[in-house]
Enzyme design. Structure first.
Site, PDB file in Angstrom:
ATOM      1  N   LYS A 103      19.478  85.358  36.475  1.00 31.30           N
ATOM      2  CA  LYS A 103      19.944  86.042  35.192  1.00 31.30           C
ATOM      3  C   LYS A 103      19.617  87.358  34.870  1.00 31.30           C
ATOM      4  O   LYS A 103      19.884  88.225  34.208  1.00 31.30           O
ATOM      5  CB  LYS A 103      19.936  85.042  34.001  1.00 31.30           C
ATOM      6  CG  LYS A 103      20.626  83.806  34.271  1.00 31.30           C
ATOM      7  CD  LYS A 103      20.956  83.087  33.038  1.00 31.30           C
ATOM      8  CE  LYS A 103      21.730  81.821  33.216  1.00 31.30           C
ATOM      9  NZ  LYS A 103      21.253  80.771  34.551  1.00 31.30           N
TER      10      LYS A 103
HETATM   11  C1  LIG Z   1      22.153  80.065  35.149  1.00 30.83           C
HETATM   12  C2  LIG Z   1      21.533  79.509  36.414  1.00 30.83           C
HETATM   13  C3  LIG Z   1      22.561  78.864  37.478  1.00 30.83           C
HETATM   14  C4  LIG Z   1      23.960  78.785  37.261  1.00 30.83           C
HETATM   15  O1  LIG Z   1      24.820  79.862  37.359  1.00 30.83           O
HETATM   16  P1  LIG Z   1      26.187  79.997  36.825  1.00 30.83           P
HETATM   17  O2  LIG Z   1      26.626  81.350  37.199  1.00 30.83           O
HETATM   18  O3  LIG Z   1      26.090  79.432  35.421  1.00 30.83           O
HETATM   19  O4  LIG Z   1      27.070  79.262  37.712  1.00 30.83           O
HETATM   20  C5  LIG Z   1      21.886  78.170  38.655  1.00 30.83           C
HETATM   21  N1  LIG Z   1      20.773  78.479  38.843  1.00 30.83           N
HETATM   22  C6  LIG Z   1      19.552  79.065  37.992  1.00 30.83           C
HETATM   23  C7  LIG Z   1      18.251  79.026  38.244  1.00 30.83           C
HETATM   24  C8  LIG Z   1      20.348  79.510  36.731  1.00 30.83           C
HETATM   25  O5  LIG Z   1      19.217  80.169  35.810  1.00 30.83           O
END
Ligand SMILES: *Cc1c(COP(=O)(O)O)cnc(C)c1O
Length: 502
Positions: free
Chosen positions: A116
């Site tokens: 993120k």
């Molecule tokens: C948010 C997140 C995901 C999922 O990603 P999306 O874009 O919501 O599909 C997968 N792995 C981790 C570690 C995350 O923080």
């Protein structure tokens, strides 16, 4: 370039408006009216650029109401070698499993060790510039309700960004001790962190209530402030994710893993469908992608959807060891459906309305056909996740986190089923140290489990020799700055007091 709502094509806005507003008034999501097309010469030129150069090119093609200087400023501030532990914020790691090559796109070298950061490090800069264009002179107040990871990533992104303030609420007993410590030790002059008595839903409901209370909005306006959102459906969070797929393709070519023009497959551990959608958008721009492999954990609503065309959230919810994918409503899927239906805002609206009212919808045969052709959906449970972590480590000394392991496992299933040997780029979304307990239990099932998460980090490091990322290693010695706990009815007061407008 203009953007319109997925649920009303007549709602047309600029990029700055889309980012400042977050979500359309009709409840739809903002999408570009068309996608820039990268021909061979354009893509070839990007081979010679570094990550920041590639990012600037992509941003300038989507944010046509931003000046070159503005984009330059955003990219340069976000993707520094210092914040991302090296010159390439999204490097590839090359490993293999059972003789099959794996190209792992490590998206977790940022300040909070999860993917993120790739978006949340740049969003605050995009947002402040967007606000200047649309609501000049106002400061943005970001309210976040978090179950852990997003809150920390948002805090790190907004920390000390001019003209912004951020307040994060988390459920007092709903986050891990490590996550709590990560948030409570947050630095920055414009940040506040507060626990609430209640669960994540209480925090989220509280934040929504404050957002939609007119008196609060008026008080903010009197003080030259307005609420804004760092939500995962904001266009400013999706756009940065397109960049790393293009960049990974360039790196694959430069590393001699593929020839220019060759197709790749992408494999993405999926929750809200943002990350995998970004790869699909990159393919619309001309990036040669063959298959989009969507990996889920036991919450396999997307696997079922891809296989049947029926999205049904009426099912049991599982708490798994890949918690960021414990999701039953994948918000960004709406953007895919809009595109695949030929920009049909009426159909998209009907599906989303059905999802809200009965929790279920079925897409048209045309949409099903494209999904069948382009996407593969698969899932695995916690035992398979840990087995994959352990196998990958034993096979090749490569340590991955639980979310990435789900992707690797589903990729193995895909190859087994289809025999497709197209080189694959697998998105790795978190550092293994972020989920030390599950990873430790996977690589050393018989070892005694240390009591605290910090000790688990040390033990994992001892056992594997893999370096602990600096932001996690340094955490132990930091003292907490925040210790406030309020009832959910007190959240509004807390916000106004924090902003000194009470
Ligand atoms: C948010 C997140 C995901 C999922 O990603 P999306 O874009 O919501 O599909 C997968 N792995 C981790 C570690 C995350 O923080």
């Amino acid at each position: 370039m203009l953007y319109n709502s997925t649920q009303n094509k007549n709602e047309v806005v600029s990029a700055a408006q889309a980012i400042a507003q977050g979500i359309s008034k009709d409840g739809g999501l903002f999408v570009p009216q068309e996608f820039p097309k990268y021909d061979e010469a354009t893509l070839k030129a990007l081979l010679k650029e570094d990550y920041r150069g590639r990012a600037k090119k992509v941003f300038s093609d989507f944010l046509t109401d931003f000046t070159e200087d503005e984009i330059d400023d955003c990219v340069t501030k976000a993707y520094t070698a210092e914040k991302f532990d090296g010159e390439n914020p999204a490097p590839l790691a090359f490993t293999s499993l059972g003789g099959k090559e794996l190209n792992i796109l490590e998206l977790w070298h940022g300040p909070t060790c999860a993917f993120k950061d790739m978006a949340l490090q740049i969003l605050p800069h995009l947002l402040t510039k967007s606000l200047k264009k649309t609501y000049d002179g106002k400061d943005a107040v970001i309210l976040v309700a978090t179950s852990g990871d997003t809150g920390k990533a948002a805090l790190e992104g907004f920390k000390d960004v001019e003209h912004t303030k951020i307040i994060v609420f988390y459920p007092v007993n709903g986050v891990s001790p490590m996550q709590k410590h990560q948030m409570n030790t947050q630095e920055g002059g414009n940040v506040k962190v507060c626990a609430i008595e209640g669960n994540f839903d209480d925090a989220q409901t509280g934040v929504k209530r404050i957002f939609t209370t007119p008196e609060v909005a008026e008080k903010l306006a009197e003080n030259n402030m307005l609420f804004s959102s760092a939500n995962s459906i904001n266009w400013g969070r999706l756009l940065p994710q397109i960049v790393y797929y293009i960049s990974a393709y360039c790196d694959m070519v430069n590393e001699g893993k593929i020839a220019f023009g060759d197709k790749i497959n992408v494999v993405v551990p999926t929750g809200n469908f943002g990350n995998i959608l970004a790869s699909y958008y990159a393919s619309l721009m001309g990036l040669p992608i063959n298959k989009f492999i969507c990996a889920s954990n036991a919450n396999n609503v997307l696997t079922d959807f891809i296989n049947t065309g029926v999205y049904d959230k009426n099912r049991q919810f599982f708490t798994t060891m890949s918690p960021s994918m414990d999701i039953l409503v994948s918000s960004n899927l709406e953007r895919l459906l809009y595109k695949l239906s030929g920009n049909d805002d009426k159909a998209t609206n009907e599906w989303m309305t059905a999802l809200k009212t009965v929790g279920k919808y079925e897409v048209s045969d045309d949409v099903k056909a494209v999904i069948n052709d382009k996407f593969f959906g698969g899932y695995c449970d916690d035992a398979q996740t840990q087995a994959t972590i352990s196998k990958l480590f034993e096979d090749n000394n490569y340590l991955c986190d639980t979310h990435t392991a789900v992707a690797v496992n589903v990729y193995e299933q895909y190859v087994e089923k289809t025999g497709d040997n197209t080189p694959a780029v697998i998105a790795s979304t978190a550092s293994p140290y972020k989920f030390s307990k599950s990873v430790l239990q996977a690589v050393a099932p018989n070892a005694e489990l240390p009591e605290t998460e910090f000790d688990m980090v040390d033990k994992l490091n001892e056992l594997t020799g893999m370096a602990v990322p600096a932001p996690l290693a340094g955490l132990k010695d930091k003292t907490a700055r925040f210790s406030d706990v309020v009832k959910s009815e007190e959240m509004q007061d807390y916000v106004l007091k924090s902003l000194s407008i009470k």
